[in-house]
Design an enzyme around this catalytic site. Structure first.
Site, PDB file in Angstrom:
ATOM      1  N   GLU A   1      16.454  -1.381   8.586  1.00 42.94           N
ATOM      2  CA  GLU A   1      15.842  -1.757   9.727  1.00 42.94           C
ATOM      3  C   GLU A   1      14.795  -1.967   8.400  1.00 42.94           C
ATOM      4  O   GLU A   1      13.469  -0.770   7.839  1.00 42.94           O
ATOM      5  CB  GLU A   1      15.264  -0.647  11.052  1.00 42.94           C
TER       6      GLU A   1
ATOM      7  N   GLU B   1       1.131  -1.535   0.258  1.00 40.34           N
ATOM      8  CA  GLU B   1       0.131  -0.060   0.440  1.00 40.34           C
ATOM      9  C   GLU B   1       0.520   1.574   0.098  1.00 40.34           C
ATOM     10  O   GLU B   1       0.534   2.288  -1.001  1.00 40.34           O
ATOM     11  CB  GLU B   1      -0.886   0.149   1.662  1.00 40.34           C
TER      12      GLU B   1
HETATM   13  P1  GTP Z   1      14.879   0.654  19.137  1.00 41.37           P
HETATM   14  O1  GTP Z   1      15.998   1.141  20.906  1.00 41.37           O
HETATM   15  O2  GTP Z   1      13.533   2.236  20.217  1.00 41.37           O
HETATM   16  O3  GTP Z   1      15.166   1.030  18.197  1.00 41.37           O
HETATM   17  O4  GTP Z   1      14.104  -0.337  20.587  1.00 41.37           O
HETATM   18  P2  GTP Z   1      14.179  -2.002  20.171  1.00 41.37           P
HETATM   19  O5  GTP Z   1      16.206  -1.898  19.124  1.00 41.37           O
HETATM   20  O6  GTP Z   1      14.690  -2.809  20.956  1.00 41.37           O
HETATM   21  O7  GTP Z   1      13.794  -2.530  18.566  1.00 41.37           O
HETATM   22  P3  GTP Z   1      11.925  -3.181  18.809  1.00 41.37           P
HETATM   23  O8  GTP Z   1      12.358  -3.482  17.608  1.00 41.37           O
HETATM   24  O9  GTP Z   1      11.376  -3.382  19.954  1.00 41.37           O
HETATM   25  O10 GTP Z   1      11.573  -1.580  17.815  1.00 41.37           O
HETATM   26  C1  GTP Z   1      12.117  -0.455  16.849  1.00 41.37           C
HETATM   27  C2  GTP Z   1      11.425   0.052  15.974  1.00 41.37           C
HETATM   28  O11 GTP Z   1      10.059  -0.547  16.599  1.00 41.37           O
HETATM   29  C3  GTP Z   1      10.712   1.684  17.327  1.00 41.37           C
HETATM   30  O12 GTP Z   1      11.638   2.370  16.654  1.00 41.37           O
HETATM   31  C4  GTP Z   1       9.418   2.325  17.024  1.00 41.37           C
HETATM   32  O13 GTP Z   1       9.607   2.750  15.296  1.00 41.37           O
HETATM   33  C5  GTP Z   1       9.480   0.527  16.538  1.00 41.37           C
HETATM   34  N1  GTP Z   1       8.295   0.388  17.906  1.00 41.37           N
HETATM   35  C6  GTP Z   1       8.851  -0.565  18.322  1.00 41.37           C
HETATM   36  N2  GTP Z   1       7.744  -1.124  20.083  1.00 41.37           N
HETATM   37  C7  GTP Z   1       6.705  -0.228  19.296  1.00 41.37           C
HETATM   38  C8  GTP Z   1       5.662   0.516  20.492  1.00 41.37           C
HETATM   39  O14 GTP Z   1       5.161  -0.326  21.694  1.00 41.37           O
HETATM   40  N3  GTP Z   1       4.996   1.413  19.739  1.00 41.37           N
HETATM   41  C9  GTP Z   1       5.159   2.118  18.877  1.00 41.37           C
HETATM   42  N4  GTP Z   1       4.265   3.382  18.410  1.00 41.37           N
HETATM   43  N5  GTP Z   1       6.478   2.021  17.982  1.00 41.37           N
HETATM   44  C10 GTP Z   1       7.262   0.658  18.311  1.00 41.37           C
HETATM   45 MG    MG Z   2      15.170  -0.195  17.170  1.00 44.70          MG
END
Ligand code: GTP
Ligand code: MG
Length: 259
Positions: A169, A68
């Protein structure tokens, strides 16, 4: 979907400028940082191009399009610096490349959950795309209700000094998941750590509703798919009006060409 993602190949990712930030000349450091960021920009653009090709191919040659929307963003230098502090990163390019894996981010939205996995397979099945890590928050949603398929992928970028593997990512989700995630993000941005309990409960309920909607839409979509071909007129409409799609008259003239 490949269930056995490869591990980050640090040896290859370490082909970054080997600067020691403190001792390096400011001008040189600025240059090296820019170069470091450019690699991510190019890696991200490669993934966006791959997705655009898939999207266009579907638009012209198939009845339905699994993609999409595609959007991308490069972390800005200030956010990279903020995350270096937050992640306790060493001040080296090697350490940043290893610990900050979302400098280049691409988001894909699809109509249906099955499309999310389909696009994932089409993208990661390409010979120059290497899966580093998969986080499947669709199969295993976060406790707050967040759902999305996250893939850390590596693509080669060809620059004047040779080939560099770059991490991108990719977040893939349905429109309903995306709708939920953007509202949840806004709420957290507004309230920081203090989101009122009622809002958190509301968000969890909304996540359940979004999941039910995805399931219903998927079921209806499957029913429509299995009930025969779409009318020609509608097929044409769905394909759009790009110049590469010939009309019936053109096809007839093509058939009459002498060998
Ligand atoms: P970051 O250090 O914040 O990048 O997280 P991480 O390395 O633990 O990776 P994760 O896969 O949990 O999340 C990566 C990205 O996914 C975040 O930067 C957000 O863009 C998105 N994301 C993850 N969890 C959430 C959530 O609970 N709500 C929302 N809105 N976005 C999320
Ligand atoms: Mg991340």
């Amino acid at each position: 979907m490949d269930p056995t993602p490869a591990r980050i190949d640090l040896g290859r990712l370490m082909e970054q400028p080997t600067a020691d930030f403190q001792s390096e000349d400011s001008q040189q450091l600025r240059h090296d940082f820019t170069r470091f960021m450019m690699r991510y920009k190019f890696g991200m653009e490669e993934i966006v191009t791959k997705l655009s090709i898939l999207r266009d191919e579907f638009a012209h040659l198939h009845d339905t399009n699994p993609i999409e929307n595609v959007s991308s963003r490069l972390k800005n230098p200030d956010s990279v610096l903020e995350k270096i502090g937050r992640k306790g990163c060493e001040p080296t390019f090697e350490s940043i490349a290893e610990k900050i894996t979302d400098i280049a981010g691409v988001r894909v939205t699809c109509s249906f959950v099955s499309d999310v996995y389909h696009v994932f397979d089409l993208l990661t099945g390409q010979s120059d795309v290497h899966i580093v890590e998969i986080r499947d928050y669709i199969t295993n949603p976060k406790p707050n209700g967040y759902r999305s398929l996250h893939a850390l992928i590596e693509v080669p970028v060809f620059m004047s000094d040779g080939e560099v593997p770059v991490l991108v990512e990719v977040q893939m989700r349905t429109i309903a998941m995306d709708f939920w995630a953007s509202l949840e993000h806004k709420i957290h941005y507004k309230y920081r750590q203090d989101v009122p309990e009622a809002l958190l409960t509301g968000l969890r309920e909304a996540a359940d509703t979004a999941r039910e909607l995805d399931a219903t839409m998927e079921r209806l979509h499957t029913e429509v798919k299995t009930s025969g071909e779409l009318p020609v007129e509608l097929q044409r409409k769905l394909r759009g009006t790009a110049d590469v799609v010939p009309d019936e008259d053109f096809v007839e003239r093509l058939k009459r060409l002498q060998p």
